[in-house]
Design an enzyme around this catalytic site. Sequence first.
Site, short mmCIF file in Angstrom:
data_model
loop_
_atom_site.label_atom_id
_atom_site.label_comp_id
_atom_site.label_asym_id
_atom_site.label_seq_id
_atom_site.Cartn_x
_atom_site.Cartn_y
_atom_site.Cartn_z
CD GLU A 166 -3.02 -0.98 2.28
OE1 GLU A 166 -2.84 -0.17 3.20
OE2 GLU A 166 -4.03 -1.68 2.19
CD GLU A 355 -3.58 -5.89 4.02
OE1 GLU A 355 -4.31 -4.98 4.46
OE2 GLU A 355 -2.34 -5.85 4.09
#
Length: 444
Positions: A166, A355
């Site tokens: 991320e 995720e």
Amino acid sequence: MVKEDFGPHFEWGVSSAAFQTEGAWDADGKGPSIWDVFTNRKGKIKGAQHACTACNFYYGYQQDIAWVRKLNIPNFRFSIAWPRVFPKGVGKPNLKGLDFYNRVVDGCLEQGITPWVTLYHWDLPQALQEKGGWTNRDILSWMEEYAGYVVSRLGDRVKRWMVLNEPAVFTGAGYFFGVHAPGLTGVRNFFPAAHHAALAMGRIGRLIRSEVQNGEVGTTFSCSSIHPASSRRRDVDAAIRADALINRLFIEPVLGLGYPTADLKALAAIEKYMQAEDEKALPFDFDFIGIQNYTREVVASSPFVPYLQARLVPAIKRKVPAITAMGWEVFPPAIYEMIKKFSSYPNIPKLIVTENGAAFADTVLDGQVKDAERKQYLIDHLAQVLRAKQDGLNVHGYFVWTLTDNFEWAEGYHARFGLVHVDFDTQQRIVKDSGKWYRTFLSR
Ligand code: FCB
């Protein structure tokens, strides 16, 4: 819905990260990371909590890997703490640090679990932050040294690699808003950090591909589906700008599309940090792209917000029916929308949801954790993933965040995301109902 609906090659897993679980912050020669330093700063973490022990994964990794097996989960994603392997970021490697990851990898393989390794899940060596961290272009050669070493030692057994976790979150929260480590603020930190993170993906991606035989190279992106607060032109435009920042800033340069400056003019300032060869260095043909989705965002126009002229309308203000302990709206169609959005880019061989999960305030009663909300969250999100798959979209795997409750960054320990409950005083584990559900789902 049964596992078979997703087809025989769909990859099922669970994800975690070093800083959130390992503890042992200075054991066996580990150097401090930016998160070790940041957690000591006053007012940065809820309840002044820290991760010195966290889930004790450093010492108890065998038991936790055994949990992965007991839950029938075939793939385990974890990250490597850079300062465990290079206490000063570069230079002399710490053999004991590397050895820990050798044992974790072997521990997975012995239990029949495939390890998926993230090289950078936010815990930069503090020694490198002192030289500017991600704002310093030298981060590219620093990371090359670290990644080259790790990949050459583990690449015989680890075949699934992810470069960054991320980039939008660690550069945005860490270098613009200052709410994550290293706590820097403003565009003069954010833009160079973002550009170097974008460059690192291609640079390290190429390195992994050249080192690892039969490997698959990926990287992971946060994404939230963006909905305008109203159908008014100014809110719709604000949503387009927010989408460029939140969802497109990193994937598009990787795909050779450049930064999305046409839809967010402020991004043009990134060009100041571009060097002649960068345009060619940014793109890389990853074998897979990890997308990580938790919620949607509702965006309204806001002339007072610099650069973006947009603001997120918090879920709590929207009076949504369900909200998690993170304050995030429960909105399952978001994951479908994100799979659809990323599937519409050409040249992504496959998407994996690396995720997805939810934090709720769990309670232990008679040795049980009846987390009906989390279980429902997972079922509803998986149903949307299945819908995407049935629509022919490019999704090939799903990983739950996360195995055990852990240190949720600035939120500390109150935000419990685990399939397995952790008592942080005793380190005792109790499988939650959601974990039992995942186990049964995966057992067939
Ligand atoms: C993601 C992070 C992960 C975890 C979840 C809840 O943004 O990658 O470490 O904190 O959110």
